[in-house]
Design a protein around this motif. Structure first.
Motif, PDB file in Angstrom:
ATOM      1  N   VAL A 260       0.352  -1.493   0.478  1.00 53.86           N
ATOM      2  CA  VAL A 260      -0.244  -0.141   0.220  1.00 53.86           C
ATOM      3  C   VAL A 260       0.711   0.983  -0.012  1.00 53.86           C
ATOM      4  O   VAL A 260       1.969   0.990   0.655  1.00 53.86           O
ATOM      5  N   GLU A 261       0.852   1.793  -0.802  1.00 48.90           N
ATOM      6  CA  GLU A 261       1.696   3.304  -0.556  1.00 48.90           C
ATOM      7  C   GLU A 261       0.173   4.801  -0.332  1.00 48.90           C
ATOM      8  O   GLU A 261      -0.719   4.511  -1.066  1.00 48.90           O
ATOM      9  N   THR A 262       0.887   5.505   0.087  1.00 50.66           N
ATOM     10  CA  THR A 262      -0.368   6.739   0.641  1.00 50.66           C
ATOM     11  C   THR A 262       0.410   7.801   0.540  1.00 50.66           C
ATOM     12  O   THR A 262       0.597   7.986   0.554  1.00 50.66           O
ATOM     13  N   ILE A 263      -0.696   8.282  -0.464  1.00 56.33           N
ATOM     14  CA  ILE A 263      -0.771  10.216  -0.799  1.00 56.33           C
ATOM     15  C   ILE A 263      -1.516  10.255   0.195  1.00 56.33           C
ATOM     16  O   ILE A 263      -2.776  10.994  -0.309  1.00 56.33           O
TER      17      ILE A 263
ATOM     18  N   PRO B 131      -4.433  19.917 -11.266  1.00 55.39           N
ATOM     19  CA  PRO B 131      -4.073  18.805 -12.922  1.00 55.39           C
ATOM     20  C   PRO B 131      -2.217  17.867 -11.821  1.00 55.39           C
ATOM     21  O   PRO B 131      -2.168  17.203 -12.321  1.00 55.39           O
ATOM     22  N   ALA B 132      -1.609  18.924 -11.232  1.00 54.71           N
ATOM     23  CA  ALA B 132       0.024  18.870 -11.385  1.00 54.71           C
ATOM     24  C   ALA B 132      -0.561  18.077 -10.311  1.00 54.71           C
ATOM     25  O   ALA B 132       0.506  16.642 -10.000  1.00 54.71           O
ATOM     26  N   ASP B 133      -1.424  18.045  -9.308  1.00 51.95           N
ATOM     27  CA  ASP B 133      -1.485  16.604  -8.075  1.00 51.95           C
ATOM     28  C   ASP B 133      -2.027  15.564  -8.285  1.00 51.95           C
ATOM     29  O   ASP B 133      -1.198  14.735  -8.217  1.00 51.95           O
ATOM     30  N   LEU B 134      -2.739  15.545 -10.080  1.00 58.49           N
ATOM     31  CA  LEU B 134      -2.843  13.827 -10.096  1.00 58.49           C
ATOM     32  C   LEU B 134      -1.730  13.771 -11.009  1.00 58.49           C
ATOM     33  O   LEU B 134      -1.951  12.332 -11.288  1.00 58.49           O
ATOM     34  N   ARG B 135      -1.112  14.693 -11.482  1.00 62.52           N
ATOM     35  CA  ARG B 135       0.404  14.096 -12.313  1.00 62.52           C
ATOM     36  C   ARG B 135       1.215  13.512 -11.686  1.00 62.52           C
ATOM     37  O   ARG B 135       2.024  12.032 -11.474  1.00 62.52           O
ATOM     38  N   ARG B 136       0.666  13.772 -10.622  1.00 61.75           N
ATOM     39  CA  ARG B 136       2.054  12.871  -8.889  1.00 61.75           C
ATOM     40  C   ARG B 136       1.475  11.559  -8.430  1.00 61.75           C
ATOM     41  O   ARG B 136       2.031  11.062  -8.682  1.00 61.75           O
ATOM     42  N   VAL B 137       0.253  11.756  -8.711  1.00 58.91           N
ATOM     43  CA  VAL B 137      -0.361  10.645  -8.165  1.00 58.91           C
ATOM     44  C   VAL B 137       0.105   9.118  -9.468  1.00 58.91           C
ATOM     45  O   VAL B 137      -0.026   7.897  -9.087  1.00 58.91           O
ATOM     46  N   THR B 138      -0.140   9.872 -10.200  1.00 63.49           N
ATOM     47  CA  THR B 138      -0.223   8.905 -12.291  1.00 63.49           C
ATOM     48  C   THR B 138       1.006   8.550 -11.480  1.00 63.49           C
ATOM     49  O   THR B 138       1.240   7.604 -12.258  1.00 63.49           O
ATOM     50  N   GLU B 139       1.532   9.259 -11.363  1.00 65.81           N
ATOM     51  CA  GLU B 139       3.659   8.949 -11.878  1.00 65.81           C
ATOM     52  C   GLU B 139       3.676   7.792 -10.808  1.00 65.81           C
ATOM     53  O   GLU B 139       4.629   7.018 -11.093  1.00 65.81           O
ATOM     54  N   ILE B 140       3.252   8.525  -9.136  1.00 69.53           N
ATOM     55  CA  ILE B 140       3.406   7.222  -8.335  1.00 69.53           C
ATOM     56  C   ILE B 140       2.917   5.734  -8.549  1.00 69.53           C
ATOM     57  O   ILE B 140       3.686   4.701  -8.544  1.00 69.53           O
ATOM     58  N   PHE B 141       1.349   5.636  -9.109  1.00 67.71           N
ATOM     59  CA  PHE B 141       0.766   4.507  -9.607  1.00 67.71           C
ATOM     60  C   PHE B 141       2.013   3.983 -10.592  1.00 67.71           C
ATOM     61  O   PHE B 141       2.055   2.461 -10.702  1.00 67.71           O
ATOM     62  N   ASP B 142       1.903   4.599 -11.959  1.00 63.48           N
ATOM     63  CA  ASP B 142       2.691   3.876 -12.897  1.00 63.48           C
ATOM     64  C   ASP B 142       4.098   3.326 -12.599  1.00 63.48           C
ATOM     65  O   ASP B 142       4.077   2.558 -13.006  1.00 63.48           O
ATOM     66  N   ASN B 143       4.707   4.342 -11.088  1.00 60.39           N
ATOM     67  CA  ASN B 143       6.002   3.035 -10.792  1.00 60.39           C
ATOM     68  C   ASN B 143       5.867   2.284  -9.188  1.00 60.39           C
ATOM     69  O   ASN B 143       6.687   1.971  -9.199  1.00 60.39           O
ATOM     70  N   PHE B 144       4.645   2.375  -9.415  1.00 61.07           N
ATOM     71  CA  PHE B 144       4.223   1.709  -8.304  1.00 61.07           C
ATOM     72  C   PHE B 144       4.533  -0.254  -7.810  1.00 61.07           C
ATOM     73  O   PHE B 144       3.919  -0.209 -10.053  1.00 61.07           O
ATOM     74  N   ASP B 145       5.345  -0.770  -7.587  1.00 61.34           N
ATOM     75  CA  ASP B 145       5.812  -2.641  -8.193  1.00 61.34           C
ATOM     76  C   ASP B 145       4.687  -4.208  -7.925  1.00 61.34           C
ATOM     77  O   ASP B 145       4.619  -4.128  -7.224  1.00 61.34           O
ATOM     78  N   ALA B 146       3.761  -3.473  -7.979  1.00 59.89           N
ATOM     79  CA  ALA B 146       2.178  -4.383  -7.558  1.00 59.89           C
ATOM     80  C   ALA B 146       1.624  -4.993 -10.130  1.00 59.89           C
ATOM     81  O   ALA B 146       1.762  -4.134 -10.635  1.00 59.89           O
TER      82      ALA B 146
END
Length: 93
Positions: A9-12, A22-37
Motif C-alpha cells: 500500500v502506498e499512501t498519498i 492537474p499537477a496533483d494528479l500527475r504526481r498520483v499517476t507517476e507514483i501509480f505508474d512506478n508502483f511495483d505491483a
C-alpha cells in the motif's frame, strides 16, 4: 484495514479541503505508474471523489483506475447522548 488486505500500500496524503490541481494528479499517476505491483488501483473517499470531478482533472483520471470508498460512522455506545449534545448546540446556534 487496507494494509491487512493488500501485499503493498502506498499512501498519498493531501490536506483537508484540498483543491486538486492537474499537477496533483500527475504526481498520483507517476507514483501509480512506478508502483511495483501486478494489480493496482487508487482508492479515495467519497468527499474527495466529488472534488476529483473537476473537468480539468478528467484527462489525468482516465489514466488510472480510481475507486471510491464510503466512510460511515457507527456508535459503539452513547449515541443518544451524542445526539442530544448536537441538538442542544444546533438550537443555540
Amino acid at each position: 484495514f487496507l494494509r491487512s488486505k493488500a501485499c503493498a500500500v502506498e499512501t498519498i496524503s493531501f490536506p483537508d479541503h484540498h483543491y486538486y490541481r492537474p499537477a496533483d494528479l500527475r504526481r498520483v499517476t507517476e507514483i501509480f505508474d512506478n508502483f511495483d505491483a501486478s494489480s493496482k488501483l487508487v482508492i479515495t473517499t467519497e468527499k474527495d471523489a466529488i472534488k476529483l470531478g473537476d473537468p480539468n482533472l478528467a484527462e489525468q483520471l482516465l489514466k488510472i483506475p480510481v475507486y471510491v470508498i464510503s466512510i460511515g460512522v457507527e456508535f459503539l455506545r452513547e449515541e443518544d447522548d451524542f445526539k442530544k449534545i448536537i441538538e442542544q448546540y444546533a438550537k443555540k446556534n
